[in-house]
Design an enzyme around this catalytic site. Structure first.
Site, PDB file in Angstrom:
ATOM      1  N   GLY A  38       5.485 -29.835 -17.399  1.00  0.00           N
ATOM      2  CA  GLY A  38       6.521 -30.747 -17.874  1.00  0.00           C
ATOM      3  C   GLY A  38       7.039 -31.539 -16.686  1.00  0.00           C
ATOM      4  CG  LEU A  39      10.619 -34.508 -15.133  1.00  0.00           C
ATOM      5  CD1 LEU A  39       9.983 -35.872 -15.004  1.00  0.00           C
ATOM      6  CD2 LEU A  39      12.106 -34.631 -15.307  1.00  0.00           C
ATOM      7  CD  GLU A  58      21.300 -39.234 -25.477  1.00  0.00           C
ATOM      8  OE1 GLU A  58      21.155 -38.279 -26.242  1.00  0.00           O
ATOM      9  OE2 GLU A  58      20.507 -39.502 -24.569  1.00  0.00           O
ATOM     10  CG  HIS A 101      20.056 -32.249 -31.062  1.00  0.00           C
ATOM     11  ND1 HIS A 101      20.439 -33.101 -32.068  1.00  0.00           N
ATOM     12  CD2 HIS A 101      19.970 -32.999 -29.941  1.00  0.00           C
ATOM     13  CE1 HIS A 101      20.564 -34.326 -31.574  1.00  0.00           C
ATOM     14  NE2 HIS A 101      20.288 -34.288 -30.274  1.00  0.00           N
ATOM     15  NE  ARG A 116      23.088 -33.197 -27.648  1.00  0.00           N
ATOM     16  CZ  ARG A 116      22.006 -33.449 -26.950  1.00  0.00           C
ATOM     17  NH1 ARG A 116      21.299 -32.459 -26.436  1.00  0.00           N
ATOM     18  NH2 ARG A 116      21.606 -34.684 -26.749  1.00  0.00           N
ATOM     19  CG  HIS A 172      17.868 -29.792 -28.401  1.00  0.00           C
ATOM     20  ND1 HIS A 172      16.707 -30.447 -28.754  1.00  0.00           N
ATOM     21  CD2 HIS A 172      18.476 -30.583 -27.493  1.00  0.00           C
ATOM     22  CE1 HIS A 172      16.629 -31.598 -28.086  1.00  0.00           C
ATOM     23  NE2 HIS A 172      17.682 -31.688 -27.303  1.00  0.00           N
ATOM     24  NE  ARG A 226      20.541 -30.425 -22.539  1.00  0.00           N
ATOM     25  CZ  ARG A 226      19.805 -31.440 -23.010  1.00  0.00           C
ATOM     26  NH1 ARG A 226      19.305 -32.335 -22.179  1.00  0.00           N
ATOM     27  NH2 ARG A 226      19.567 -31.559 -24.291  1.00  0.00           N
ATOM     28  CB  SER A 231      17.602 -31.014 -19.331  1.00  0.00           C
ATOM     29  OG  SER A 231      17.411 -31.779 -20.467  1.00  0.00           O
TER      30      SER A 231
HETATM   31  C1  LIG Z   1      12.827 -33.213 -28.864  1.00  0.00           C
HETATM   32  C2  LIG Z   1      13.523 -33.114 -27.543  1.00  0.00           C
HETATM   33  C3  LIG Z   1      14.178 -34.219 -27.008  1.00  0.00           C
HETATM   34  C4  LIG Z   1      14.827 -34.149 -25.774  1.00  0.00           C
HETATM   35  N1  LIG Z   1      15.417 -35.254 -25.243  1.00  0.00           N
HETATM   36  C5  LIG Z   1      15.928 -35.194 -23.979  1.00  0.00           C
HETATM   37  C6  LIG Z   1      16.427 -36.372 -23.341  1.00  0.00           C
HETATM   38  O1  LIG Z   1      16.402 -37.455 -23.907  1.00  0.00           O
HETATM   39  N2  LIG Z   1      16.920 -36.251 -22.084  1.00  0.00           N
HETATM   40  C7  LIG Z   1      16.956 -35.055 -21.411  1.00  0.00           C
HETATM   41  O2  LIG Z   1      17.415 -35.006 -20.263  1.00  0.00           O
HETATM   42  N3  LIG Z   1      16.472 -33.941 -21.996  1.00  0.00           N
HETATM   43  C8  LIG Z   1      15.955 -33.980 -23.248  1.00  0.00           C
HETATM   44  N4  LIG Z   1      15.466 -32.842 -23.826  1.00  0.00           N
HETATM   45  C9  LIG Z   1      15.398 -31.614 -23.026  1.00  0.00           C
HETATM   46  C10 LIG Z   1      14.281 -31.765 -21.999  1.00  0.00           C
HETATM   47  O3  LIG Z   1      13.188 -32.426 -22.605  1.00  0.00           O
HETATM   48  C11 LIG Z   1      13.820 -30.442 -21.456  1.00  0.00           C
HETATM   49  O4  LIG Z   1      14.911 -29.657 -21.064  1.00  0.00           O
HETATM   50  C12 LIG Z   1      12.947 -30.680 -20.238  1.00  0.00           C
HETATM   51  O5  LIG Z   1      11.913 -31.562 -20.563  1.00  0.00           O
HETATM   52  C13 LIG Z   1      12.362 -29.393 -19.718  1.00  0.00           C
HETATM   53  O6  LIG Z   1      11.384 -29.737 -18.778  1.00  0.00           O
HETATM   54  P1  LIG Z   1      10.574 -28.608 -18.068  1.00  0.00           P
HETATM   55  O7  LIG Z   1       9.604 -29.287 -17.159  1.00  0.00           O
HETATM   56  O8  LIG Z   1      11.501 -27.611 -17.489  1.00  0.00           O
HETATM   57  O9  LIG Z   1       9.802 -27.859 -19.268  1.00  0.00           O
HETATM   58  P2  LIG Z   1       8.750 -28.414 -20.354  1.00  0.00           P
HETATM   59  O10 LIG Z   1       8.648 -29.886 -20.325  1.00  0.00           O
HETATM   60  O11 LIG Z   1       9.077 -27.764 -21.641  1.00  0.00           O
HETATM   61  O12 LIG Z   1       7.366 -27.865 -19.802  1.00  0.00           O
HETATM   62  C14 LIG Z   1       7.059 -26.496 -19.777  1.00  0.00           C
HETATM   63  C15 LIG Z   1       5.611 -26.367 -19.335  1.00  0.00           C
HETATM   64  O13 LIG Z   1       5.313 -25.012 -19.031  1.00  0.00           O
HETATM   65  C16 LIG Z   1       4.043 -24.677 -19.584  1.00  0.00           C
HETATM   66  N5  LIG Z   1       4.012 -23.222 -19.774  1.00  0.00           N
HETATM   67  C17 LIG Z   1       4.910 -22.449 -20.444  1.00  0.00           C
HETATM   68  N6  LIG Z   1       4.547 -21.143 -20.357  1.00  0.00           N
HETATM   69  C18 LIG Z   1       3.410 -21.094 -19.610  1.00  0.00           C
HETATM   70  C19 LIG Z   1       2.543 -20.045 -19.164  1.00  0.00           C
HETATM   71  N7  LIG Z   1       2.781 -18.765 -19.455  1.00  0.00           N
HETATM   72  N8  LIG Z   1       1.454 -20.357 -18.423  1.00  0.00           N
HETATM   73  C20 LIG Z   1       1.190 -21.657 -18.103  1.00  0.00           C
HETATM   74  N9  LIG Z   1       1.986 -22.694 -18.500  1.00  0.00           N
HETATM   75  C21 LIG Z   1       3.065 -22.416 -19.233  1.00  0.00           C
HETATM   76  C22 LIG Z   1       3.974 -25.485 -20.868  1.00  0.00           C
HETATM   77  O14 LIG Z   1       2.655 -25.634 -21.324  1.00  0.00           O
HETATM   78  C23 LIG Z   1       4.612 -26.803 -20.393  1.00  0.00           C
HETATM   79  O15 LIG Z   1       3.647 -27.611 -19.760  1.00  0.00           O
HETATM   80  C24 LIG Z   1      14.832 -32.916 -25.069  1.00  0.00           C
HETATM   81  C25 LIG Z   1      14.186 -31.789 -25.600  1.00  0.00           C
HETATM   82  C26 LIG Z   1      13.528 -31.880 -26.825  1.00  0.00           C
HETATM   83  C27 LIG Z   1      12.841 -30.677 -27.376  1.00  0.00           C
END
Ligand SMILES: Cc1cc2nc3c(=O)[nH]c(=O)nc-3n(C[C@H](O)[C@H](O)[C@H](O)COP(=O)(O)OP(=O)(O)OC[C@H]3O[C@@H](n4cnc5c(N)ncnc54)[C@H](O)[C@@H]3O)c2cc1C
Length: 490
Positions: A6-7, A87, A202, A248, A306, A341, A346
């Site tokens: 993810g990001l 928002e 959410h 929220r 969410h 949050r 995030s």
């Molecule tokens: C529908 C939706 C809309 C949102 N809109 C916003 C927004 O507009 N602005 C904002 O700030 N936040 C928003 N959020 C929240 C935000 O998107 C998330 O908090 C953030 O993207 C999390 O990023 P991350 O990189 O930590 O995890 P994620 O992007 O969830 O990535 C997790 C990664 O870990 C990998 N993974 C998990 N377990 C394992 C494992 N055991 N082995 C290998 N890989 C694994 C997955 O495959 C994935 O690639 C939104 C969330 C959702 C669900």
């Protein structure tokens, strides 16, 4: 070693590549996860929570966002400035977005292309990390499974960027990969999980039962859409002075109450007219697929799990209590989101703390040899998925640890999960991870006898002063006791 694409994971890998070779393991296809689902955008930047980390987020946010723009993320512009949205609970417009409501997808796509082309980053998709190789408070690497192949990977540092755990709830906006595996692994390796009772629901998922539920971004209300009930009443004024842009948790509970009292709830965005399709193209298209035209029809909505405010407890450089083990993004609990949050904080958290994690992890000395016994055979079990067991967890959590909780129901939930655990065969690793994480949420929610932020107890409906500066931190094998909020993060 970075786990997750993810990001947070992509940005950490990119930054870390300056210090040496990086392996990125990610289950499913690269880029799957919640990041690419993010609609609203990325705020720069204020929030509430632990003062140290909040200050980091606020101070370093604008530079992190500028850095993302330099990497090529096409944030929307209005003339020669960023186009900024607003928002829930934000007092001013400060949210950058890309391709209207496809901010996360634009960010992940751009970063993924960068990471793929970097000579020092090796990306392994469809590679599920199954365990952390850890002993005596130190982490030496990970075990993973790719197809039928078991992998042992030593690493100077392991950075968990595995996201939250929305999938432990029946109704969630979270991607199917977001099942809480990273949280469970860190917990088993001896790291502390903190603030796990704080789950954000959410208020406005599209009320069509599916997994995941489709999110109708709060930005739609930011643009003027209004929640109405089946009597045609714009009811939010009865619940909060900020009406539709109240926090929220307030809006989710208001909708929950309307529904319990027999009224359906809709988002009325008809006032946006033709502007809707241009500003929210993804949402518009998805509504049409379900036969709802937001220009003419009211959109049926319902709350869904969410975001997890809690996670692996880290300091402001993402260090967990286990040496060489870091956490970043939603899997981490830096304390920056407090109990609730603020929208669009995030993605920002991931961007800001990725750089800090990379700095700290990149400085670590080489990993020492570790004893063979640390790598256990069960870590190579080819993970079985079983929708029936996973579904049972999700139903238990929605019923017992959902929007409104209370003591008896939380205890019933814990008992139901303990019985379920007996039934689930060992090779359903993901389901066992889900049960571990769910039990920690239930324990934490039971301990906090008050209501605050995302955690609402029907039997203790108000915040209580004695809890204001307390945090619930859970480490495996230790009694669950609230502790005073720590100054520096650990
Ligand atoms: C529908 C939706 C809309 C949102 N809109 C916003 C927004 O507009 N602005 C904002 O700030 N936040 C928003 N959020 C929240 C935000 O998107 C998330 O908090 C953030 O993207 C999390 O990023 P991350 O990189 O930590 O995890 P994620 O992007 O969830 O990535 C997790 C990664 O870990 C990998 N993974 C998990 N377990 C394992 C494992 N055991 N082995 C290998 N890989 C694994 C997955 O495959 C994935 O690639 C939104 C969330 C959702 C669900």
């Amino acid at each position: 070693m970075v786990v997750g694409s993810g990001l947070a994971g992509l940005q950490t890998a990119w930054q870390l590549a300056g210090a040496g070779e990086v392996h990125l393991f990610t289950q499913s296809r690269a880029g799957a996860g919640n990041s690419s689902r993010a609609q609203g955008g990325i705020a720069a930047a204020v929030g509430e929570g632990d003062p140290d980390t909040v200050e980091v987020l606020v101070r370093e946010g604008p530079a992190a966002v500028a850095g993302l723009a330099r990497l090529g993320i096409p944030f929307d512009r209005s003339g020669d400035r960023w186009a900024l949205g607003k928002e829930g609970s934000h007092s001013v417009s400060r949210i950058l977005h890309a391709s209207g409501d496809a901010t996360g997808a634009a960010m992940v796509e751009t970063l993924l292309a960068r990471v793929r082309s970097h000579p020092r980053i090796r990306l392994f998709s469809h590679t599920r990390v199954t365990g952390l190789i850890a002993e005596g408070g130190e982490c030496f690497g990970v075990t993973a499974v790719r197809g039928e192949e078991g992998i042992v990977c030593r690493a100077r540092a392991v950075v968990l960027a595995t996201g939250g755990c929305g999938q432990v709830f029946r109704y969630t906006t979270n991607d199917p990969v977001v099942t809480g595996g990273g949280l469970a692994m860190a917990y088993r390796a001896g790291a502390a999980l903190a603030d796990m009772e704080f789950v954000q629901f959410h208020p406005t998922a599209l009320a069509v039962e599916q997994n995941p539920m489709f999110l109708i971004s709060e930005a739609v209300r930011g643009e003027g859409a209004v929640l109405v009930n089946s009597c045609g009443e714009a009811f939010m004024g009865r619940y909060h002075d900020w009406k539709d842009l109240a926090p929220r948790d307030v809006v989710s509970r208001a909708i929950d109450r309307e529904v319990r009292e027999g009224r359906r709830v809709f988002l009325d965005a008809r006032g946006l007219k033709e502007r809707f399709a241009a500003r929210f193209p993804t949402i518009f298209a998805r509504c049409l697929e379900h036969g709802i035209d937001p220009r003419r029809d009211r959109i049926p909505v319902t709350p869904a799990a969410h975001f997890l405010m809690g996670g692996v407890r880290t300091d402001s450089h993402g260090r967990s209590g286990v040496r060489r083990l870091f956490a970043v993004g939603e899997v981490a609990c830096t304390g920056v989101h407090g109990a609730n949050r603020l929208a669009s904080n995030s993605l920002l958290e991931g961007a800001v703390f990725a750089s800090r994690v990379a700095k700290a992890a990149g400085r670590l000395p080489r990993v020492p040899a570790f004893p063979d016994r640390v790598v256990r055979q069960e870590m190579f079990t080819v993970d079985q998925e079983n929708p029936v067991y996973a579904d049972a967890v999700r139903r238990i959590m929605w019923e017992h640890a959902g929007i409104v909780r209370n003591r008896n129901s939380l205890i019933d939930g814990m008992n139901a999960l303990s019985s379920l655990r007996e039934e689930v065969p060992g090779e359903y690793l993901e389901c066992h991870d889900m049960i571990d994480v769910s039990q920690v949420i239930l324990h934490s929610a039971l301990k906090r006898e008050e209501s605050r932020g995302g955690h609402f107890r029907g039997d203790f409906p108000e915040p209580r002063e004695e809890w204001a500066k307390k945090r619930i931190r859970i480490r495996r094998g230790e009694p669950v006791e609230p502790i005073a909020i720590e100054k520096t993060g650990m």
